[in-house]
Design an enzyme around this catalytic site. Sequence first.
Site, PDB file in Angstrom:
ATOM      1  N   LYS A 100       0.841  -1.216   0.000  1.00  0.00           N
ATOM      2  CA  LYS A 100       0.000   0.000   0.000  1.00  0.00           C
ATOM      3  C   LYS A 100       0.870   1.257   0.000  1.00  0.00           C
ATOM      4  O   LYS A 100       0.673   2.170  -0.796  1.00  0.00           O
ATOM      5  CB  LYS A 100      -0.923   0.038   1.214  1.00  0.00           C
ATOM      6  CG  LYS A 100      -1.607   1.398   1.382  1.00  0.00           C
ATOM      7  CD  LYS A 100      -2.307   1.566   2.677  1.00  0.00           C
ATOM      8  CE  LYS A 100      -1.527   1.913   3.871  1.00  0.00           C
ATOM      9  NZ  LYS A 100      -1.363   3.302   4.249  1.00  0.00           N
ATOM     10  N   ASN A 101       1.862   1.310   0.879  1.00  0.00           N
ATOM     11  CA  ASN A 101       2.632   2.545   1.059  1.00  0.00           C
ATOM     12  C   ASN A 101       3.647   2.790  -0.042  1.00  0.00           C
ATOM     13  O   ASN A 101       4.239   3.863  -0.099  1.00  0.00           O
ATOM     14  CB  ASN A 101       3.289   2.558   2.437  1.00  0.00           C
ATOM     15  CG  ASN A 101       2.263   2.781   3.522  1.00  0.00           C
ATOM     16  OD1 ASN A 101       1.132   3.189   3.244  1.00  0.00           O
ATOM     17  ND2 ASN A 101       2.630   2.524   4.754  1.00  0.00           N
ATOM     18  N   CYS A 151      -4.931  13.515  12.346  1.00  0.00           N
ATOM     19  CA  CYS A 151      -4.757  12.055  12.275  1.00  0.00           C
ATOM     20  C   CYS A 151      -4.722  11.507  13.693  1.00  0.00           C
ATOM     21  O   CYS A 151      -4.098  12.078  14.567  1.00  0.00           O
ATOM     22  CB  CYS A 151      -3.448  11.738  11.553  1.00  0.00           C
ATOM     23  SG  CYS A 151      -3.139   9.982  11.487  1.00  0.00           S
ATOM     24  N   ARG A 165       1.029  15.375  12.743  1.00  0.00           N
ATOM     25  CA  ARG A 165       1.771  15.036  11.510  1.00  0.00           C
ATOM     26  C   ARG A 165       2.016  16.301  10.687  1.00  0.00           C
ATOM     27  O   ARG A 165       1.345  16.548   9.691  1.00  0.00           O
ATOM     28  CB  ARG A 165       1.035  13.971  10.729  1.00  0.00           C
ATOM     29  CG  ARG A 165       0.866  12.692  11.564  1.00  0.00           C
ATOM     30  CD  ARG A 165       0.135  11.610  10.847  1.00  0.00           C
ATOM     31  NE  ARG A 165       0.950  10.987   9.822  1.00  0.00           N
ATOM     32  CZ  ARG A 165       0.537   9.969   9.081  1.00  0.00           C
ATOM     33  NH1 ARG A 165      -0.680   9.479   9.264  1.00  0.00           N
ATOM     34  NH2 ARG A 165       1.290   9.434   8.155  1.00  0.00           N
ATOM     35  N   ASP A 220       4.584   0.963  12.138  1.00  0.00           N
ATOM     36  CA  ASP A 220       3.355   0.353  11.610  1.00  0.00           C
ATOM     37  C   ASP A 220       3.155  -1.086  12.077  1.00  0.00           C
ATOM     38  O   ASP A 220       2.142  -1.700  11.744  1.00  0.00           O
ATOM     39  CB  ASP A 220       3.352   0.407  10.077  1.00  0.00           C
ATOM     40  CG  ASP A 220       3.267   1.832   9.550  1.00  0.00           C
ATOM     41  OD1 ASP A 220       3.529   2.045   8.359  1.00  0.00           O
ATOM     42  OD2 ASP A 220       2.957   2.738  10.342  1.00  0.00           O
ATOM     43  N   ARG A 266      -8.625  -0.165   4.383  1.00  0.00           N
ATOM     44  CA  ARG A 266      -7.741   0.833   3.774  1.00  0.00           C
ATOM     45  C   ARG A 266      -6.373   0.253   3.450  1.00  0.00           C
ATOM     46  O   ARG A 266      -5.674   0.729   2.560  1.00  0.00           O
ATOM     47  CB  ARG A 266      -7.537   2.020   4.731  1.00  0.00           C
ATOM     48  CG  ARG A 266      -8.778   2.846   5.001  1.00  0.00           C
ATOM     49  CD  ARG A 266      -8.387   4.109   5.702  1.00  0.00           C
ATOM     50  NE  ARG A 266      -7.324   4.762   4.962  1.00  0.00           N
ATOM     51  CZ  ARG A 266      -6.675   5.817   5.434  1.00  0.00           C
ATOM     52  NH1 ARG A 266      -6.963   6.273   6.633  1.00  0.00           N
ATOM     53  NH2 ARG A 266      -5.716   6.380   4.725  1.00  0.00           N
TER      54      ARG A 266
HETATM   55  C1  EPZ Z   1       4.454   7.066   6.063  1.00  0.00           C
HETATM   56  O1  EPZ Z   1       3.754   8.223   6.536  1.00  0.00           O
HETATM   57  C2  EPZ Z   1       3.424   5.930   6.047  1.00  0.00           C
HETATM   58  N1  EPZ Z   1       2.300   6.321   5.215  1.00  0.00           N
HETATM   59  C3  EPZ Z   1       2.913   5.662   7.461  1.00  0.00           C
HETATM   60  O2  EPZ Z   1       2.095   4.496   7.410  1.00  0.00           O
HETATM   61  C4  EPZ Z   1       4.092   5.330   8.362  1.00  0.00           C
HETATM   62  O3  EPZ Z   1       3.624   5.207   9.676  1.00  0.00           O
HETATM   63  C5  EPZ Z   1       5.127   6.478   8.301  1.00  0.00           C
HETATM   64  O4  EPZ Z   1       5.540   6.712   6.945  1.00  0.00           O
HETATM   65  C6  EPZ Z   1       6.381   6.141   9.105  1.00  0.00           C
HETATM   66  O5  EPZ Z   1       6.947   4.955   8.681  1.00  0.00           O
HETATM   67  C7  EPZ Z   1       2.423   6.212   3.872  1.00  0.00           C
HETATM   68  O6  EPZ Z   1       3.433   5.859   3.321  1.00  0.00           O
HETATM   69  C8  EPZ Z   1       1.209   6.555   3.059  1.00  0.00           C
HETATM   70  P1  EPZ Z   1       6.688  10.377   8.032  1.00  0.00           P
HETATM   71  P2  EPZ Z   1       4.457   9.673   6.457  1.00  0.00           P
HETATM   72  O7  EPZ Z   1       6.649  11.665   7.328  1.00  0.00           O
HETATM   73  O8  EPZ Z   1       5.386   9.738   5.331  1.00  0.00           O
HETATM   74  C9  EPZ Z   1       7.365  13.637  11.374  1.00  0.00           C
HETATM   75  C10 EPZ Z   1       0.203   3.156   7.761  1.00  0.00           C
HETATM   76  O9  EPZ Z   1      -0.240   2.669   8.813  1.00  0.00           O
HETATM   77  N2  EPZ Z   1       7.312  14.625  10.293  1.00  0.00           N
HETATM   78  O10 EPZ Z   1       7.799   9.424   7.715  1.00  0.00           O
HETATM   79  O11 EPZ Z   1       3.370  10.671   6.559  1.00  0.00           O
HETATM   80  C11 EPZ Z   1       6.026  12.923  11.603  1.00  0.00           C
HETATM   81  O12 EPZ Z   1       5.165  13.675  12.401  1.00  0.00           O
HETATM   82  C12 EPZ Z   1       0.703   4.620   7.752  1.00  0.00           C
HETATM   83  O13 EPZ Z   1       0.285   2.553   6.688  1.00  0.00           O
HETATM   84  C13 EPZ Z   1       7.668  15.922  10.566  1.00  0.00           C
HETATM   85  O14 EPZ Z   1       8.009  16.271  11.703  1.00  0.00           O
HETATM   86  O15 EPZ Z   1       5.275   9.645   7.839  1.00  0.00           O
HETATM   87  C14 EPZ Z   1       6.471  11.630  12.247  1.00  0.00           C
HETATM   88  O16 EPZ Z   1       6.657  11.830  13.611  1.00  0.00           O
HETATM   89  C15 EPZ Z   1       0.413   5.332   9.014  1.00  0.00           C
HETATM   90  N3  EPZ Z   1       7.590  16.824   9.545  1.00  0.00           N
HETATM   91  C16 EPZ Z   1       7.805  11.352  11.549  1.00  0.00           C
HETATM   92  O17 EPZ Z   1       8.251  12.589  10.986  1.00  0.00           O
HETATM   93  C17 EPZ Z   1       7.209  16.480   8.273  1.00  0.00           C
HETATM   94  O18 EPZ Z   1       7.139  17.352   7.391  1.00  0.00           O
HETATM   95  C18 EPZ Z   1       7.720  10.317  10.431  1.00  0.00           C
HETATM   96  O19 EPZ Z   1       6.634  10.651   9.612  1.00  0.00           O
HETATM   97  C19 EPZ Z   1       6.863  15.153   8.017  1.00  0.00           C
HETATM   98  C20 EPZ Z   1       6.925  14.226   9.044  1.00  0.00           C
END
Ligand code: EPZ
Length: 420
Positions: A22-23, A115, A120, A307, A399
């Site tokens: 999915k991701n 969320c 996020r 995850d 989802r």
């Molecule tokens: C991806 O989300 C995945 N979603 C998430 O999976 C997964 O939990 C996450 O990566 C971490 O592995 C998809 O790929 C669609 P991040 P993403 O930006 O990219 C912080 C699932 O269950 N951050 O890597 O949105 C953020 O708050 C979903 O399948 C900032 O601070 O996650 C978090 O603490 C849920 N500033 C950390 O970084 C930013 O601009 C990692 O988030 C962006 C993120």
Amino acid sequence: MEKFVIEGGRRLSGEIHVSGSKNATLPILAATLLTDGVCEIRNVPKLRDTLTMCKLLRSLGKTVDISGNKVTISGAVNNHEADYKLVSTMRGSFCVLGPLLGKLSKAKVSMPGGCVIGVRPIDLHMKGIMALGVKADFDAGYVIAHAARLKGAQMYLGGTFGSSVLATANVMMAATLAHGETIIECAACEPEIEDLGNFLSAMGAKIQGHGTPRIVINGVKKLNGTSYKMASDRIEAGTFLLMAAATKSDILVKDAHYNHLLALVDKLQSIGAEVKRVGSHDIRVKCKKTLKPANIVTHPHPGFPTDLQAQYMALMAITPGVSIINDRVFPDRFMHIAELNRMGAQIRRDTGVAIVEGVKQLYGAPVMASDLRASAALVMAGLVAKGKTEIYRIYHLDRGYENLDVKLNNIGAKVSREKE
Ligand code: EPZ
């Protein structure tokens, strides 16, 4: 709306197949905005999120044909506005920002909504695109971004919680058509980013280091259509490994990449489960004895994935002894605790962590799904619980897990999908 009804206490056996990721699918579908050529993508999981992304691509002018697990995308993008109605239903759709900027040098994308798994922010996405010379602003809940011409740059994309998967994806996609060289330092190393890099290369992008903390992209004038097979979903595979351990079962997980799951495999082996690579694409997990409790701390890949945190907690909930669960990626990702405790688990929150005291038995109860991975943890608990468990709001599960009930019933579970 639908619910799952699970009769617990059954051992599982046989083979279970892992669907496409999915991701990885979401950014790869978005990347097709970068070309007017025809893209044929295979092994695409049939999920609510995949359909949402296809709807979004159509709203941006693409022609999208779905046939089974194959999606064919063609035509030129002719609209740079990604509507709130679609983006607010799925955060992953924010990754159209990068390809729209790469292809059209302008984008108007709704900011992703709140969320349940935690705060996020999108500051790293903004930092990345602005380093490429994009002028970006927020207006009425939208990111409004444009540039006379995207220009390659070196940037550090690490944040408070380390690297960001979708921020890395957005910058990678924008940089493929930018002028000159882009270097992303502290890039996300997740297998989904590696898959995206392979797809972009198949379209003719000049990209190196995807899957490592340093990605180098040299912009090209044009990208072409291509045919591509998605990698399998490591989180779905990991969920199946944890389900086998929790139900003391012996199953073969088909099309699961061992190397994508080393942190989990290492943890499962250290607590007493047998986990073996079978050939190059399968993993066998066998668990007969009582496991030992063990702590986890989640980190970006190759660390223990956030995850799989909820599913691991469900396993520890029935493992005698105390374990501490610390989610360093989403520190507040604990919506599943209250629902697991409704089934007789002994889990409590303490500053930033969850403390799990393993119990001998969980009991079936009506519980509520809150987010995708929390729902998978409730299914796990239902599989081991005494009696019947009813899981409401399983649209969260749909989802990210393709036909989960069918797959589990094929290896001996008793899960029925019913109207709420
Ligand atoms: C991806 O989300 C995945 N979603 C998430 O999976 C997964 O939990 C996450 O990566 C971490 O592995 C998809 O790929 C669609 P991040 P993403 O930006 O990219 C912080 C699932 O269950 N951050 O890597 O949105 C953020 O708050 C979903 O399948 C900032 O601070 O996650 C978090 O603490 C849920 N500033 C950390 O970084 C930013 O601009 C990692 O988030 C962006 C993120």
